[in-house]
Design an enzyme around this catalytic site. Structure first.
Site, PDB file in Angstrom:
ATOM      1  N   GLY A   1      36.673  34.325  50.205  1.00  0.00           N
ATOM      2  CA  GLY A   1      35.610  33.763  49.489  1.00  0.00           C
ATOM      3  C   GLY A   1      36.008  33.176  48.462  1.00  0.00           C
TER       4      GLY A   1
ATOM      5  N   GLN B   1      35.312  28.962  40.006  1.00  0.00           N
ATOM      6  CA  GLN B   1      36.574  29.246  40.183  1.00  0.00           C
ATOM      7  C   GLN B   1      37.554  27.711  40.317  1.00  0.00           C
ATOM      8  OE1 GLN B   1      36.403  32.043  43.722  1.00  0.00           O
ATOM      9  NE2 GLN B   1      38.256  32.904  42.488  1.00  0.00           N
TER      10      GLN B   1
ATOM     11  N   CYS C   1      41.015  39.003  44.198  1.00  0.00           N
ATOM     12  CA  CYS C   1      40.347  37.558  43.766  1.00  0.00           C
ATOM     13  C   CYS C   1      41.454  36.568  43.649  1.00  0.00           C
ATOM     14  CB  CYS C   1      39.599  37.847  42.635  1.00  0.00           C
ATOM     15  SG  CYS C   1      38.847  36.494  41.878  1.00  0.00           S
ATOM     16  N   LEU C   2      41.056  35.396  44.264  1.00  0.00           N
ATOM     17  CA  LEU C   2      42.147  34.433  43.856  1.00  0.00           C
ATOM     18  C   LEU C   2      42.305  33.966  42.516  1.00  0.00           C
ATOM     19  CD1 LEU C   2      40.754  31.955  47.091  1.00  0.00           C
ATOM     20  CD2 LEU C   2      42.913  33.394  46.866  1.00  0.00           C
TER      21      LEU C   2
ATOM     22  N   HIS D   1      30.766  39.987  45.202  1.00  0.00           N
ATOM     23  CA  HIS D   1      32.112  39.491  44.680  1.00  0.00           C
ATOM     24  C   HIS D   1      31.716  38.131  43.919  1.00  0.00           C
ATOM     25  CE1 HIS D   1      36.510  39.267  43.679  1.00  0.00           C
ATOM     26  NE2 HIS D   1      35.976  37.949  43.838  1.00  0.00           N
ATOM     27  N   GLU D   2      31.203  37.280  45.019  1.00  0.00           N
ATOM     28  CA  GLU D   2      31.059  35.683  44.923  1.00  0.00           C
ATOM     29  C   GLU D   2      29.805  35.529  43.999  1.00  0.00           C
ATOM     30  OE1 GLU D   2      33.646  34.136  45.358  1.00  0.00           O
ATOM     31  OE2 GLU D   2      34.503  35.526  46.781  1.00  0.00           O
TER      32      GLU D   2
ATOM     33  N   HIS E   1      30.550  36.160  40.567  1.00  0.00           N
ATOM     34  CA  HIS E   1      31.135  35.078  39.852  1.00  0.00           C
ATOM     35  C   HIS E   1      30.392  34.007  39.145  1.00  0.00           C
ATOM     36  CE1 HIS E   1      35.466  34.975  40.717  1.00  0.00           C
ATOM     37  NE2 HIS E   1      35.547  35.400  41.581  1.00  0.00           N
TER      38      HIS E   1
HETATM   39 NI    NI Z   1      36.880  36.284  43.217  1.00  0.00          NI
END
Ligand code: NI
Length: 176
Positions: free
Chosen positions: A46, A51, A89-90, A131-132, A135
């Site tokens: 995701g 981000q 997480c990226l 999670h998204e 963010h």
């Molecule tokens: Ni993330």
């Protein structure tokens, strides 16, 4: 289409509450296309707009069927059950934490043309919905990680190897 740079923990953009999308225009479509390409390149599950430095309520989530959902102005409208598992997480490369999430999540969002829809999923995708959307409110999973503890990939591999050894040790397992 182009890939965009993924910001990492410590960058201010990841701590901001993002603004709703009001214009479903070319600019939004370019953002979504770029985010898709960025997610694919990073081999992620995701991705949220902050981000890549865009403070708008836009994110991508991979559904259980493998398709990538585009969520604009998403809201979680229903949750059910519980799952406890490792999450990453990226924007926090190489680190994972144990995070408790609902097992099933339903979201309401708009598509790239502004049409409202609902999507429901379980497991990793349910985890990703949570999670998204977090963010978009400036929160990272690290704030929810059990005991604030983060694990490196090496630590994770060691834990998994240990668990596999234990599972092999049990001769009779229930439900088989
Ligand atoms: Ni993330």
């Amino acid at each position: 289409m182009a890939t965009r740079k993924i910001l990492e923990r410590g960058d201010e953009a990841l701590t901001k509450r993002c603004r709703p999308v009001t214009q479903f225009d070319r600019r939004l479509h370019d953002l979504l296309d770029d985010m898709r390409e960025t997610l694919a390149l990073a081999n992620g599950y995701g991705l949220a707009a902050p981000q890549v430095g865009i403070l708008r309520r836009v994110c991508l989530v991979t559904a259980s069927d493998g398709s990538v959902l585009e969520l604009v102005n998403p809201e979680i409208v229903e949750t059910e059950g519980e799952q406890i598992g490792y999450e990453g997480c990226l924007s926090v490369p190489g680190l994972y934490g144990v995070v408790k999430r609902p097992q099933r999540v339903k979201v309401r969002a708009q598509d790239r043309n502004g049409k409202t829809f609902e999507a429901e999923d379980v497991g990793m995708s349910a985890r990703c919905f949570c999670h998204e959307t977090e963010h978009l409110d400036g929160h990272l999973f690290t704030e929810l990680a059990d005991g604030g503890r983060l694990y490196t990939e090496e630590e994770l591999d060691a834990i998994q190897a240990e668990q596999e050894k234990k599972n092999k040790g049990g001769k009779h397992r229930k439900g088989e």
